[in-house]
Each structure stands twice: as C-alpha cells, then as structure tokens.
Design a protein around this motif. Sequence first.
Motif, short mmCIF file in Angstrom:
data_model
loop_
_atom_site.label_atom_id
_atom_site.label_comp_id
_atom_site.label_asym_id
_atom_site.label_seq_id
_atom_site.Cartn_x
_atom_site.Cartn_y
_atom_site.Cartn_z
N UNK A 98 36.25 35.13 38.91
CA UNK A 98 37.01 36.00 38.67
C UNK A 98 39.06 35.08 39.08
N UNK A 99 39.04 34.31 37.62
CA UNK A 99 40.55 33.45 38.27
C UNK A 99 41.74 34.41 38.16
N UNK A 100 41.87 35.90 38.08
CA UNK A 100 42.76 36.14 38.49
C UNK A 100 43.25 36.90 39.36
N UNK A 101 44.22 37.21 40.01
CA UNK A 101 44.25 38.44 41.57
C UNK A 101 43.66 39.99 40.81
N UNK A 125 44.79 40.71 47.44
CA UNK A 125 44.81 41.23 45.77
C UNK A 125 47.08 41.54 46.04
N UNK A 126 47.49 41.43 44.15
CA UNK A 126 48.99 41.77 44.63
C UNK A 126 49.39 43.59 44.48
N UNK A 127 49.72 44.12 45.27
CA UNK A 127 50.58 45.70 45.17
C UNK A 127 51.58 45.17 44.68
N UNK A 280 49.05 38.16 34.52
CA UNK A 280 48.16 38.89 33.73
C UNK A 280 47.34 38.72 35.16
N UNK A 281 46.30 40.01 35.29
CA UNK A 281 45.34 40.83 35.78
C UNK A 281 44.28 40.78 35.42
N UNK A 556 37.61 33.57 42.47
CA UNK A 556 38.15 32.27 41.89
C UNK A 556 39.16 31.89 41.84
N UNK A 557 40.16 32.17 42.60
CA UNK A 557 41.43 31.68 41.53
C UNK A 557 42.00 30.50 42.84
#
Length: 558
Positions: A98-101, A125-127, A280-281, A556-557
């Motif tokens: 997973x290359x985007x959070x 994560x981004x909340x 992006x996610x 994987x970011x």
Amino acid sequence: MIKINQIKLPVTHSDEALKKKIIKILKLNAKTGFTYRILKKSLDARKKPELFYTYSVAVELEDAKNSEAAIVKRAASSSVLIYKEKEYRIPACGHIPLDRRPVIAGAGPAGLFCAYILAEAGFRPIVIERGSRVEKRTCDVQKFWESGILNPKSNVQFGEGGAGTFSDGKLNTSVKDPSGRNRLVLETFVRFGADPSILYDNKPHIGTDVLSEVIVNMREFLVDKGTTFIFDTCVSNLDIVSNKLLSVYTDSDSNSQVTEILTEGGHVTGVKINAAEELPCEQLVLAPGHSARDTFDMLYNKGFDMECKSFAVGFRVEHPQHMIDESQYGIQNKIILPPSPYKVTSNFPNGRGVYSFCMCPGGYVVNSSSTENHTVVNGMSYHDRNSKNANSAIIVSVSPKDFGADDALAGVRFQEKLETENYERGNGLIPQQLFGDFCDDRLTAAYGDFDSCTKGSTVFAKLNGLMNADMEQSFKLGMEHFGHLIHGFDRKDAILSGMETRTSSPLRIKRDESLESNISGVYPCGEGAGYAGGITSAAIDGIKVAEAIIKKYRPDFK
C-alpha cells in the motif's frame, strides 16, 4: 491464574474483607502469597435496603509450587476455575503493498480507534474531521449553550471525539467479542487518562469532562506515531476525477473542506479538499457519525449501496436523582453509593417498543442541535454525576413503515421533520412540558417540585402532536408501566424535553464480508454507517475495519 465468580460482600466492606473472602474460597494457607485483580464489579440491590457488591476476580499465586489446578479442585466450587485472559493482538500485515496512506473520514470513536490500530501497525493514517479539535469544540459548544449561537461545523454532534464527547461517556455494550477488542477499548481509555475503574465496573462511564482530556491525549499519541489530522473539513460531493496530489496536508486547523471522494473504475482513488487539492488514497474509512446528513446525501446520490433502518425517537425525561436512588437502592447512604442508574423497557401489542436510552445519573439535558432551525436534545453527565436530576431519553421505536420508506434517506427526512417542528415549538430553545400536562394536552405554566437541569435555554411549550397518535399513546403507556417499576417515574411533574431523534443512524451503508462498500476500498464504519450504537461498539467496529485493512495490505510508503 484462577478466576473466582460471584463473590458477594456488603457495600460497606473493606479491601481486607475481599482478600479474606478470596483466601476462604480458595482454602489457602494464611501465609500463601497472592495478588488479585477485579474483573467485574456490580451492585446487587435485589434485597434492598440490604445492598451487596458482587465481584469476579483473577487471582495469581506468588509461589509457583502451588498448583492452580490442585487449588481449583480443592475449592470444589463451580465459581472457581482456571482463567486465561484473552490478550488482544494486532494481526500480521498482508502482502499487498500500500503506497498511499489510508484516509479516515471522521474522528469519533470509530475513526479514532481505527486510526489507533492502523498507527500501531505502521500505516500512518490521515484523519479528516469535519468539526474542530476538542479544545475549540468545547468552547463552541459552551458558547451555543450560553448564547444560542450555533456553529454548524463545530457543535455537540460534529468535532473531534464524535457525539459521545458531550454525553455521559458510557462504555457498556452488549457486543460479545471474544477477541479482546472490548477490553482493548477500555484499556486504551485508561492509558490516555480515564479512571481504571472502567476496567471492571459493570456500567462503566468516563464523564464528558474527563473524556475530552482523554481524546486530546490520544490524538497527541497518534500524531507522535505519524498520524496526520485535518480538522474543519466536510465530505460533500462525489465524482470521478484524477488522483494527482497537490500541496501538503498537515496537522492543522485551517478551514479546509473535503468536497469530493475520488473514484475510478469502481475503486476509490482519493479525496478532494476545497475543490482544488487532491489527497490520493486507496483505502478510505467512512466513519461519519449519525448526524452527517449531507454526507449521506452525497453517498446516496452517487451510487453507494444503502438502506434505511429502524431507530427510535422520544423525549428526555427528568426526575429528582434522590427519587431514583430511593427506588433503586431503598435507603441510600450517599457516602457509599453513587447516583443510581436505571434501565426500563416495555413492549406493546401494537409492536412498539418503549425504553430508556442513554440514561444519565446526576446529569443534564443538553441542546445538541447541529443544524440551523432544527432542535434536538441529548443527555450528558460529568464524571462526578453531581447534578440534582437524573434523565434519560424515553424513546419509541419507529420503522420504515412510519416514515413511508421509499429510499435509504427516508429516515433522515423523518428526523428532520421532527426536529424542524420541535424548533418551531420552542423558537430555537429547548421546549419543555410536564408529563401531567402532556397527558392532558395542556401548556405548562411552571415546574412542579423540582427544576430542570439543562445546558441550553428552555421554554414551556406543548410537545403534543410531535409524534403521531400511535407513538404518543405508546409513550404514555410506557411511562405508566415504568411507574410500576420505579416509584414516581410517571409523576405529574416529571419534566419532558423535546425532542430526542438521533438515538442511532436512520440508515445503513452496506458492506461485504471484507467490510468494504460497493465502491472498492471504501470501508463504512461505526454508528453513522449503521454498525454500532454507542462509544464502545463504534470503537470496536473501527478496530475491525483497521484489522481488515492490515490483514490485506502492508505499508509501503515513505
């Protein structure tokens, strides 16, 4: 360890009395060293005014030579058994990079606990939260209660911590979860500042004043673990656009707004903020809370698979706390016993259920509106539960047939209709009526033997006719029945406040066995999505969603 169930002691007992009881039950030598931990503590008031505490405890012997199995056998009691506590473990990461959070929309209990597990697993994560940080939110709420000036973006419903932040902070749940998630939720609250008694109290609560501090501590921990918070945002539109990342996203209080969820080929690709910057996610957790009606509109209009569901509406009902205590405890010694809770329920031949909801001992009725020209109430207690009144919502079940369900949003429209009429009755204030006057369809002129305890201004107004005739009759019958269970419950001067409409989400965003919606990569979660009914169950659902992501992917970011 050894577990002992059903240890019964008078409420006046000492710690030494509990220790002696353990020695007696296990038939230990007085010199045998051991430690014990309370697993569950509940009040037994069936023989009032003789009151007892009942305990379950876990006992660990200090001397390894003592065989636990032999001691259990010697005790020869069904209440004594070998005990191994289930320890929660975060699952191993999957194999898909997973290359985007992952992005979490909503910072209520579902969103926060989802973020907590993802952060512990290294997913950073981004909340995104439509409301404000709890510090600012508390000021906004207090201003609303004092002045009536509502901030639609920061209020009792919207903001960090979710709607439960301004409630009693009750943590009891009927969810049976052998995986240890329930225990993890309680331990996490204690880790960040809650009283350790919530780990064993039969009806644990934190209190809104303490819960606010716990949320701040939890957020600071998550930030240290690499989580990013974006406050004052809102999901309001959905479209298929590109997934280019613009600018930067930081833990800030800038007045940004999520205006789109981005999809491509039936899979989420990101979210757009302020109709310009794209984040992006590949994994988006939707934890919007039960009041995010604009979000529900957006999801429905853009093809998310949703359905309406049953819920309940009613009035907040206040009684003197001492009346509840006397009924529940008999003769109460206030030095020993806390303000008493209660739980009442009835079912009638017409199919209606009438029951108490979110009971707040020593609490306040609060104006919990989040939309202009709508009034809705809730209940709240501080940690000490020290107001003079008890209150709970006495609610009547409603089903799709009551609001002519022809689409997933029919229940939302039913809520809005009630809240608009409620607003008009009180002209923006909390409308109140004494129960006797409600039964006689008469405007109340003054309180009876006790006054109301509220957060937000009140006005006497007729509440008759807000519910249909069948619902209103069920409410009256429920109050009468509860008067047989708790002496004085149906007293003429019990104070009704209108109206409690947001007991749970009126819809469900469907998800499959992988917990994803029909839009791949989008995980509906928590109370707003229709999968929980309180702080603890919402937190557990957030943990489940985090586990689903972790089991499938590996971070994987950079």
